[in-house]
Design an enzyme around this catalytic site. Structure first.
Site, mmCIF file in Angstrom:
data_model
loop_
_atom_site.group_PDB
_atom_site.id
_atom_site.type_symbol
_atom_site.label_atom_id
_atom_site.label_comp_id
_atom_site.label_asym_id
_atom_site.label_seq_id
_atom_site.Cartn_x
_atom_site.Cartn_y
_atom_site.Cartn_z
ATOM 1 N N THR A 167 34.364 50.001 53.394
ATOM 2 C CA THR A 167 33.371 50.502 52.683
ATOM 3 C C THR A 167 32.615 51.735 53.258
ATOM 4 O OG1 THR A 167 32.961 48.330 51.648
ATOM 5 C CG2 THR A 167 30.820 49.879 51.517
ATOM 6 N N GLU A 168 32.355 52.605 52.386
ATOM 7 C CA GLU A 168 31.473 53.956 52.927
ATOM 8 C C GLU A 168 30.225 54.258 52.234
ATOM 9 O OE1 GLU A 168 34.142 57.061 52.465
ATOM 10 O OE2 GLU A 168 35.484 56.184 53.886
ATOM 11 N N SER B 250 32.637 49.624 45.894
ATOM 12 C CA SER B 250 33.578 49.369 44.716
ATOM 13 C C SER B 250 34.626 50.235 44.543
ATOM 14 C CB SER B 250 32.793 48.795 43.593
ATOM 15 O OG SER B 250 31.782 47.752 43.896
ATOM 16 N N ILE C 4 29.582 47.021 57.787
ATOM 17 C CA ILE C 4 30.831 46.613 58.482
ATOM 18 C C ILE C 4 30.384 45.316 59.497
ATOM 19 C CG2 ILE C 4 32.781 47.044 60.037
ATOM 20 C CD1 ILE C 4 32.707 48.743 57.342
ATOM 21 N N THR C 5 31.117 44.258 58.943
ATOM 22 C CA THR C 5 30.728 43.056 59.596
ATOM 23 C C THR C 5 31.318 42.961 61.064
ATOM 24 O OG1 THR C 5 30.763 41.861 57.470
ATOM 25 C CG2 THR C 5 30.963 40.409 59.492
ATOM 26 N N HIS D 230 12.197 11.429 37.708
ATOM 27 C CA HIS D 230 12.097 12.368 36.548
ATOM 28 C C HIS D 230 13.239 13.083 36.041
ATOM 29 C CE1 HIS D 230 7.733 11.845 37.508
ATOM 30 N NE2 HIS D 230 7.778 12.425 38.670
ATOM 31 N N ARG E 221 50.322 36.369 43.610
ATOM 32 C CA ARG E 221 49.414 37.190 44.019
ATOM 33 C C ARG E 221 47.955 36.787 43.811
ATOM 34 N NH1 ARG E 221 48.473 43.948 43.370
ATOM 35 N NH2 ARG E 221 46.551 44.040 43.987
ATOM 36 N N GLU F 151 33.102 41.660 49.590
ATOM 37 C CA GLU F 151 34.183 41.420 49.150
ATOM 38 C C GLU F 151 34.690 41.609 47.649
ATOM 39 O OE1 GLU F 151 37.010 39.454 51.351
ATOM 40 O OE2 GLU F 151 35.728 38.795 53.031
#
Lengths: 382, 265
Positions: free
Chosen positions: A126-127, A132, A157-158, A278, A311, A363
């Site tokens: 990702t940037e 996406s 970034i994790t 209830h 896949r 993700e």
């Protein structure tokens, strides 16, 4: 799998993850959430027990678990703390391109150290200008002799500030679109690599997230994964493998919310009886458990499909999308059942809503998942 | 040192128990059986002794029906036990501690055991009879409620303590002997994921019940049979009080303790 029962081995793996989640993660979840603390001692302990690098093949010292087994473990871990789970499984995401696209030499060189010692790796796709729309990434890789020179910036970034290795996606020519994207293995100590400061996030606060800057970073050609231009497919195939465990992670957050809500409903009284008596609460609980069980089954179906060698893009997109949406509404219902107390940070359910939110975004945002799902669907009717 | 550890599958602590429809024993249907409490401590102790005494082996034995007994033996293998022996019981299990002890004593003829270790009692019925009964039938000394077990490398003897009501006893005992350990004075390790996977592929030596019962003859028959198994009655009598202030709640509780529970005069 058709009878939905687990093997004794799978139950043992799940028991290990459950024990770790309850005894080592959950007791520190609130404190790490409040302080935004990255509990490296817990991650080290998880590594010692073999709960990291679940997807690394046994020949490199990993556990080589099926996606199904990974999902069983991840769902349990997520019930301890969603944020910690994100950091624990981030290695699976970062190392998957090496598993999928690396040569025998690259795998032996780069996977083995992660199983021999505690190290973290980060997946850098990702940037700032696009998440996406991965095909439009701007980080450049220019070839100079037997090296590539990387320049650009990655974000969200994790584990980046704590990682010793990055798998980086860069383009050799932006004109080529996704056909220019190429994957590289970049050690953190390479000159010009600079992770940014830890982001202050809404949830997953026990996890660490930052930008990573690449400025004139010289990477040997030997660190390129696959051929030039193969990076985009490698990234997509990686996400096909790791998306399903995110469904499991979301399912775990939802299960934790249901557990808290059901216990609270049995103890909390209003109008002279436990609120669980209830119907308004009973209907909420019934809806919650339906969503969680459906999420779990979709996740298992996707996992089994991928483990069969298919896949599984459609199945994993459905699982991740459904489970993360389910986690959001179940956590929301849990807060509603807790009433005012649910809105207070002293109680555990508001954290679950904040943690659930990210599973709809990372993700592959759920909008992207729905595009994938509808494309596959319409292809079947065309 | 050749160490043999006795373990038993017991219901997981969180399991909701119910009686069988004939009311004679626990209904095992759907119950998850695990390695628990005292037995985990006994295995931990055995592994620590092995680490302190190079060349040692740790073997575990369990008596019981499939599949629960096999599962706790696999859990022992995952923790690092070298070899395991499954002494099969009749399919419905066997609760008479004498039968359990005689069956395990029979199996121990095939398992080296200078030191026999067990938990001081099982995590479910808490009888604490089996280790002592085996020691008796093997003709070796036995000690219960033991803590701080060490091996003296010079003499090869064991040193340990027993905490009693009156004080702490310190003991030295030569091998062979049997020791039933107090729970959780050590911190039992957790099996690592790769070891769990490996344990699934390791062999389990099995002694079928037919062989055990043929060898024991009359001694294979229980001398005691459980007549009834009842769960404690559901607790009743909890009273929820309504209140508008803590002071009012305290006043109501004191009044109820005095007038209804009659705790105060």
């Amino acid at each position: 799998m058709p009878d939905f029962s687990l093997t004794p081995e799978q139950e043992s793996l799940r028991d290990l993850a459950r024990k770790f989640a309850r005894t080592e993660m959950a007791p520190h979840a609130a404190e790490c959430d409040k302080a935004g603390r990255f509990p490296e001692e817990i991650y080290r302990r998880g590594w010692e027990l073999g709960l990291m690098n679940l997807n690394v093949p046994t020949e490199y010292g990993g556990s080589g678990l099926s996606v199904m087994d990974q999902c069983l473990i991840v769902e349990e871990l997520a019930q301890g703390c969603g944020g910690m789970t994100t950091s624990i499984i981030a290695n699976c995401l970062a190392l998957e391109p090496i598993i999928l696209g690396g040569t025998a030499e690259q795998r032996a060189q780069w996977l083995t150290p992660f199983c021999a010692e505690y190290h973290l790796a980060s997946f850098c796709l990702t940037e700032p200008g696009g998440g996406s729309d991965a095909g439009a990434l701007k980080t450049r890789a220019r070839k100079e002799g037997d090296h590539y020179v990387l320049d650009g910036e990655k974000c969200f970034i994790t584990n980046a500030p704590h990682a010793s290795l990055y798998t980086v996606f860069a383009t050799i020519d932006p004109q080529l679109g996704h056909k220019g994207i190429t994957a590289f293995i970049v050690p953190r100590d390479t000159p010009g690599v600079a992770p940014g400061k830890d982001e202050d996030k809404m949830g997953h606060r026990a996890s660490s997230t930052s930008t990573v800057h690449f400025e004139g970073v010289r990477v040997p050609v030997a660190n390129r994964l696959g051929a030039e231009g193969e990076g985009f497919l490698m990234a997509m195939r990686t996400l096909d493998q790791t998306r399903t465990p995110i469904g499991a992670l979301a399912t775990g957050i939802g299960q934790a919310a249901l557990d808290h809500a059901a216990k609270y409903a049995l103890g909390r009284r209003s109008f002279g009886k436990p609120i669980a008596e209830h119907q308004a609460i009973q209907i909420k609980l019934a809806n919650m458990v339906q969503s969680i069980r459906a999420a779990r089954l979709l996740t298992w179906q996707a996992a089994v499909t991928i483990d069969r060698g298919e896949r599984g893009s459609l199945e994993s997109a459905i699982a991740k999308c459904y489970a993360s949406d389910a986690a959001m509404h179940v956590a929301d219902d849990a807060i509603q059942i807790f009433g005012g107390y649910g809105y207070m940070k002293e109680y555990p359910v508001e954290k679950l809503l904040r943690d659930a939110k990210l599973t709809q975004i990372y993700e592959g945002a759920n909008e992207i998942q729905r595009i994938v799902i509808s494309k596959e669907l319409l292809r079947a009717y065309a | 040192m050749e160490i043999a550890v006795l373990i038993k599958p017991v219901p997981e602590a969180e399991t909701r128990l119910r009686a069988r429809t004939d009311g004679t024993q626990l209904d095992a249907e759907g119950v998850k059986f695990v390695l628990a409490g005292y037995d985990e401590s006994a295995i931990e102790q055995a592994l620590l002794l092995r680490e302190a005494t190079p060349g040692s082996k740790v073997r575990a034995l369990a008596f019981g029906p499939a599949p629960r007994t096999e599962e706790v033996l696999r859990a022992a293998l995952a923790l690092g036990v070298d070899e395991v022996t499954w002494v099969e019981s009749p399919a419905e299990g066997a609760d008479d501690p004498g039968v359990v002890a005689r069956a395990l004593a029979f199996a121990l003829a095939r398992v080296p055991h200078e030191l026999l270790l067990g938990g001081k009692q099982a995590g479910d019925d808490e009888e604490g009879l089996v280790t002592a009964a085996i020691a008796e039938s093997l003709g070796i000394a036995d000690f219960g409620s033991v803590v701080n077990l060490r091996v003296d490398s010079a003499s090869g003897s064991l040193t340990f303590q027993r905490a009693t009501e009156e004080g702490v006893e310190s003991w030295t005992a030569p091998l062979p002997c049997a020791i039933a350990l107090q729970q959780a004075w050590n911190d039992p390790r957790t099996a690592k994921l790769p070891n769990i996977l490996k344990s699934r592929k390791m062999p389990i030596a099995k002694i079928p019940w037919a062989e055990v019962s043929a060898a024991l003859g009359e001694a294979a028959r229980p001398r005691s049979v459980a007549e009834r198994f009842e769960l404690p009655p559901a607790r009743t009598g909890a009273k929820m009080i309504e209140y508008k202030s803590p002071e009012e709640a305290a006043e109501t509780i004191v009044r109820l303790l005095r007038e209804e529970a009659k705790v105060f005069p």
